[in-house]
Design a protein around this motif. Structure first.
Motif, PDB file in Angstrom:
ATOM      1  N   VAL A   9     -19.399   1.631  10.626  1.00 34.68           N
ATOM      2  CA  VAL A   9     -19.791   0.961   9.377  1.00 34.68           C
ATOM      3  C   VAL A   9     -19.817  -0.554   9.552  1.00 34.68           C
ATOM      4  CG1 VAL A   9     -18.932   2.826   7.903  1.00 34.68           C
ATOM      5  CG2 VAL A   9     -17.392   0.958   8.553  1.00 34.68           C
ATOM      6  N   ARG A  10     -19.884  -1.006  10.812  1.00 32.71           N
ATOM      7  CA  ARG A  10     -19.796  -2.451  11.048  1.00 32.71           C
ATOM      8  C   ARG A  10     -20.941  -3.226  10.410  1.00 32.71           C
ATOM      9  NH1 ARG A  10     -20.940  -0.510  16.431  1.00 32.71           N
ATOM     10  NH2 ARG A  10     -23.047  -1.048  17.111  1.00 32.71           N
TER      11      ARG A  10
ATOM     12  N   LEU B 207     -14.255   1.974  12.316  1.00 33.23           N
ATOM     13  CA  LEU B 207     -14.955   0.768  11.860  1.00 33.23           C
ATOM     14  C   LEU B 207     -16.304   0.542  12.550  1.00 33.23           C
ATOM     15  CD1 LEU B 207     -12.245  -1.983  11.229  1.00 33.23           C
ATOM     16  CD2 LEU B 207     -13.965  -1.163   9.614  1.00 33.23           C
TER      17      LEU B 207
ATOM     18  N   LEU C 105     -13.528   2.006   4.005  1.00 33.44           N
ATOM     19  CA  LEU C 105     -12.552   2.356   5.036  1.00 33.44           C
ATOM     20  C   LEU C 105     -11.237   1.608   4.851  1.00 33.44           C
ATOM     21  CD1 LEU C 105     -14.336   2.725   8.510  1.00 33.44           C
ATOM     22  CD2 LEU C 105     -13.050   4.441   7.232  1.00 33.44           C
ATOM     23  N   TRP C 106     -11.324   0.312   4.601  1.00 34.15           N
ATOM     24  CA  TRP C 106     -10.124  -0.482   4.376  1.00 34.15           C
ATOM     25  C   TRP C 106      -9.365   0.010   3.156  1.00 34.15           C
ATOM     26  CZ3 TRP C 106      -7.240  -3.828   6.987  1.00 34.15           C
ATOM     27  CH2 TRP C 106      -7.782  -4.423   8.128  1.00 34.15           C
TER      28      TRP C 106
ATOM     29  N   ARG D 168     -17.296  -0.774   5.153  1.00 29.49           N
ATOM     30  CA  ARG D 168     -16.045  -1.395   5.611  1.00 29.49           C
ATOM     31  C   ARG D 168     -15.030  -1.453   4.480  1.00 29.49           C
ATOM     32  NH1 ARG D 168     -19.642  -5.140   7.691  1.00 29.49           N
ATOM     33  NH2 ARG D 168     -18.916  -6.731   6.237  1.00 29.49           N
TER      34      ARG D 168
ATOM     35  N   ARG E 259     -13.150  -6.056  11.980  1.00 28.34           N
ATOM     36  CA  ARG E 259     -14.487  -5.874  11.424  1.00 28.34           C
ATOM     37  C   ARG E 259     -15.283  -4.813  12.191  1.00 28.34           C
ATOM     38  NH1 ARG E 259     -18.226  -8.993   8.409  1.00 28.34           N
ATOM     39  NH2 ARG E 259     -20.396  -8.556   8.941  1.00 28.34           N
ATOM     40  N   GLU E 260     -15.126  -4.800  13.522  1.00 28.22           N
ATOM     41  CA  GLU E 260     -15.916  -3.915  14.378  1.00 28.22           C
ATOM     42  C   GLU E 260     -15.113  -2.774  14.977  1.00 28.22           C
ATOM     43  OE1 GLU E 260     -18.990  -7.045  16.367  1.00 28.22           O
ATOM     44  OE2 GLU E 260     -16.939  -7.043  17.153  1.00 28.22           O
TER      45      GLU E 260
ATOM     46  N   ARG F 281     -21.225  -3.549   4.563  1.00 29.96           N
ATOM     47  CA  ARG F 281     -20.074  -4.125   3.871  1.00 29.96           C
ATOM     48  C   ARG F 281     -19.395  -3.086   2.985  1.00 29.96           C
ATOM     49  NH1 ARG F 281     -18.657  -6.588  -0.880  1.00 29.96           N
ATOM     50  NH2 ARG F 281     -17.171  -8.329  -0.692  1.00 29.96           N
TER      51      ARG F 281
ATOM     52  N   LEU G  59      -8.622   3.570  11.116  1.00 30.16           N
ATOM     53  CA  LEU G  59      -9.446   2.440  10.681  1.00 30.16           C
ATOM     54  C   LEU G  59     -10.129   1.781  11.871  1.00 30.16           C
ATOM     55  CD1 LEU G  59     -10.261   0.365   8.411  1.00 30.16           C
ATOM     56  CD2 LEU G  59      -8.216  -0.920   9.095  1.00 30.16           C
TER      57      LEU G  59
END
Length: 264
Positions: free
Chosen positions: A177-178, A174, A187-188, A184, A247-248, A181, A170
């Motif tokens: 796909v930063r 990330l 991925l999550w 992200r 997030r990043e 939305r 992850l």
């Protein structure tokens, strides 16, 4: 404050340097390490309850195991799905996936990030194995089991390694796909799905108690948090900008790099 050869040197306390947001080992590292420590607190408490054979925990473990095991016995197809899942996302395949990512990172010109992946997976795996020996908890002993497993039970190695691998992958991907939305969220969702279902598969198959799986999850999160803090320290020391890892990712610049063979 004292002056030496024209330079002004300010003597600051250890505490002031730890709370200095501009210091490479300052506020950001301090807060991250504190967060990792706070995650370890519930794991330590859970381990103590397991070692002390706390009756309410044992009863809860037994009731959940009986319910999951009973459902698996009544639904062989579900037990089969969980068996396939627990093998596909077992420690071995996940470590192979991590090795593939390490090779890819080296080829992409991110050797330090590759080292972070290796350290996280190896440290977490070794810590889990050591704790199994120290705690020495027996696995569930069920009549007519749908699966069997060797070794001690706490913490669950499958749950731990799924958490480690999901967390590492992850935080590595990330950056790609930063700005999306939807990406992200995808991925999550994938990381949580692998982590949660892998742990639940061990309970369903009757080879782990629920507290074993929870212990593996919590320990995995703590290890990823701790190694991420160490990586953030290196970034700060090398003058790189701070990041928002959740997030990043841990190295946002990764998405802007080209593989070594494709560099201009």
């Amino acid at each position: 404050m004292e002056t030496t050869t024209g330079a002004t040197v300010t003597h600051r306390s250890w505490r002031s340097r730890r709370l200095d947001p501009e210091h490479s080992l300052g506020l950001r590292l301090t807060l991250t390490v504190l967060a990792a420590f706070l995650v370890l607190v519930p794991f330590a408490l859970l381990a103590l309850l397991v070692l002390g054979a706390w009756p309410p925990l044992l009863r809860l473990d037994a009731s959940i195991t009986d319910a999951f095991h009973g459902y698996a016995q009544a639904h062989p197809a579900w037990a089969g799905v969980m068996t396939v899942w627990t093998h596909v996302f077992g420690p071995g395949p996940l470590r192979v996936a991590a090795v593939v990512v390490v090779v890819w990172l080296v080829r992409r010109g991110a050797p330090r990030l590759a080292v972070w992946v290796v350290v996280t997976m190896v440290a977490g795996g070794l810590l889990g194995a050591l704790l199994k020996l120290l705690v020495g908890r027996d696995r569930p002993d069920l009549l007519d089991p749908v699966a069997r497993a060797a070794g001690y039970s706490f913490p669950s190695g499958h749950a731990l390694n799924a958490t480690l691998a999901a967390g590492v992958l992850l935080l590595v991907f990330l950056p790609f796909v930063r700005d999306s939305r939807r990406g992200r969220v995808a991925l999550w969702t994938a990381a949580l799905l692998v982590t949660v279902v892998t742990g639940l598969s061990r309970i369903t198959l009757g080879v782990h108690w629920t507290s074993d799986v929870v212990g593996g999850w919590v320990l995995g999160v703590a290890v990823v948090a701790a190694t991420s803090a160490a990586f953030a320290t290196w970034r700060g020391g090398s003058g790189r900008p701070s990041t928002r890892p959740l997030r990043e990712g841990v190295e946002p610049e990764l998405a802007d790099r080209r593989p070594e063979g494709g560099r201009a």
